[in-house]
Design a protein around this motif. Sequence first.
Motif, PDB file in Angstrom:
ATOM      1  N   GLY A  92     -10.837  84.544  44.262  1.00 35.02           N
ATOM      2  CA  GLY A  92     -11.306  83.075  44.025  1.00 35.02           C
ATOM      3  C   GLY A  92     -10.503  82.440  43.226  1.00 35.02           C
ATOM      4  O   GLY A  92     -10.766  81.548  42.863  1.00 35.02           O
ATOM      5  N   ASP A 129      -9.693  73.452  51.535  1.00 39.82           N
ATOM      6  CA  ASP A 129     -10.220  74.924  51.493  1.00 39.82           C
ATOM      7  C   ASP A 129     -10.906  75.053  52.814  1.00 39.82           C
ATOM      8  O   ASP A 129     -11.438  74.119  53.600  1.00 39.82           O
ATOM      9  CB  ASP A 129     -11.033  75.265  50.235  1.00 39.82           C
ATOM     10  N   GLU A 130     -10.862  76.282  53.323  1.00 40.40           N
ATOM     11  CA  GLU A 130     -11.631  76.439  54.532  1.00 40.40           C
ATOM     12  C   GLU A 130     -12.547  77.793  54.522  1.00 40.40           C
ATOM     13  O   GLU A 130     -11.990  78.649  54.001  1.00 40.40           O
ATOM     14  CB  GLU A 130     -10.341  76.812  55.656  1.00 40.40           C
ATOM     15  N   ILE A 131     -13.619  77.795  55.185  1.00 38.99           N
ATOM     16  CA  ILE A 131     -14.571  79.033  55.242  1.00 38.99           C
ATOM     17  C   ILE A 131     -14.742  79.133  56.658  1.00 38.99           C
ATOM     18  O   ILE A 131     -14.817  78.183  57.814  1.00 38.99           O
ATOM     19  CB  ILE A 131     -15.790  78.549  54.693  1.00 38.99           C
ATOM     20  N   THR A 187     -11.561  70.280  47.972  1.00 36.72           N
ATOM     21  CA  THR A 187     -12.292  70.693  46.467  1.00 36.72           C
ATOM     22  C   THR A 187     -11.445  70.504  45.266  1.00 36.72           C
ATOM     23  O   THR A 187     -10.222  70.436  45.835  1.00 36.72           O
ATOM     24  CB  THR A 187     -12.975  72.142  46.521  1.00 36.72           C
ATOM     25  N   ARG A 236     -12.629  75.788  43.481  1.00 37.82           N
ATOM     26  CA  ARG A 236     -12.413  76.151  44.663  1.00 37.82           C
ATOM     27  C   ARG A 236     -13.699  77.353  44.794  1.00 37.82           C
ATOM     28  O   ARG A 236     -14.392  77.284  45.765  1.00 37.82           O
ATOM     29  CB  ARG A 236     -11.179  76.676  45.056  1.00 37.82           C
ATOM     30  N   ARG A 237     -13.588  78.179  43.984  1.00 35.78           N
ATOM     31  CA  ARG A 237     -14.660  79.489  44.010  1.00 35.78           C
ATOM     32  C   ARG A 237     -15.854  79.045  44.007  1.00 35.78           C
ATOM     33  O   ARG A 237     -16.979  79.448  44.798  1.00 35.78           O
ATOM     34  CB  ARG A 237     -14.179  80.494  43.197  1.00 35.78           C
ATOM     35  N   ARG A 287     -16.929  76.929  47.136  1.00 34.06           N
ATOM     36  CA  ARG A 287     -17.057  77.957  48.277  1.00 34.06           C
ATOM     37  C   ARG A 287     -18.468  78.582  48.394  1.00 34.06           C
ATOM     38  O   ARG A 287     -19.095  78.806  49.183  1.00 34.06           O
ATOM     39  CB  ARG A 287     -16.036  78.683  48.260  1.00 34.06           C
ATOM     40  N   ASN A 288     -18.823  78.767  46.980  1.00 33.25           N
ATOM     41  CA  ASN A 288     -20.108  79.698  46.711  1.00 33.25           C
ATOM     42  C   ASN A 288     -21.155  79.029  46.958  1.00 33.25           C
ATOM     43  O   ASN A 288     -22.089  79.384  47.761  1.00 33.25           O
ATOM     44  CB  ASN A 288     -20.146  80.540  45.354  1.00 33.25           C
TER      45      ASN A 288
END
Length: 185
Positions: free
Chosen positions: A32, A64-66, A137, A142-143, A146-147
Motif C-alpha cells: 500500500g 488507482d484501481e480496485i 486519490t 492511496r492505501r 482504498r481501505n
Amino acid sequence: GDRIEVGAQRGDVIDIGLLYTSVLEIGEWVDGDQATGRINALPNGLILSAPVHNFTKDHGFLWDEIVLPITHSSDWQRAIREIQQIVSELTASATEQARKEVEKLEEKYYLSKRNMEPAIFINPTDNWIALHIRYVTKVRDRRIVRNELLEKILGALPAMEGVAIASETLTVTNTPAANQSGASK
C-alpha cells in the motif's frame, strides 16, 4: 519531499547530497505504498542514468484501481450503479482538487483533457465479471482511501440484492477405484 521510483527503489526524497539522494523507502514487504522505515541512499549517478518516475511532480494525485469480482449471475448493472455512488461520494473532494491541478498541468504541458470522475469498467472472465473501479486519490493517501472504499463497498454488498462476490472454486470428485484384477463380477 517528492515520491519517486528509480529502478526497483521507491520512496520519498528526504535529502539530496553531493553523491547520494536519500529516500525513505516505501513498498518492499509493506503493501500500500507505506514506509518501511529504511532509508536508502541512491547514488546520484543512478538518478542521472536511469528513468526516474516522479509521483508528485507538478501534482499530488494518481489514479488507482480496485478489481472486484462478482458472479456471472449477479445484477452487475445494479452493482455498478451503487458502487459508483459510493466511490463518487468518498472521492469527491480529491477528484475536485485533482481536476484543478490537472488544469494547471494542461497550461504547462501539452495535455489533452482528462476525465477525473470515478469510473467502473467491466471485464467478463470465465469465472466472474470483474468490476475495475477507477478513481483519483492523493498519492500518499492511496492505501487509506482504498481501505475506506473497500469497507463501504463490502458493507453495502449485503443490501445489494442479486449481487454476490465471486471466488475461484475447485470441485474435487472422488471416483471409485477401478477393479484391479480386470475381472468383472
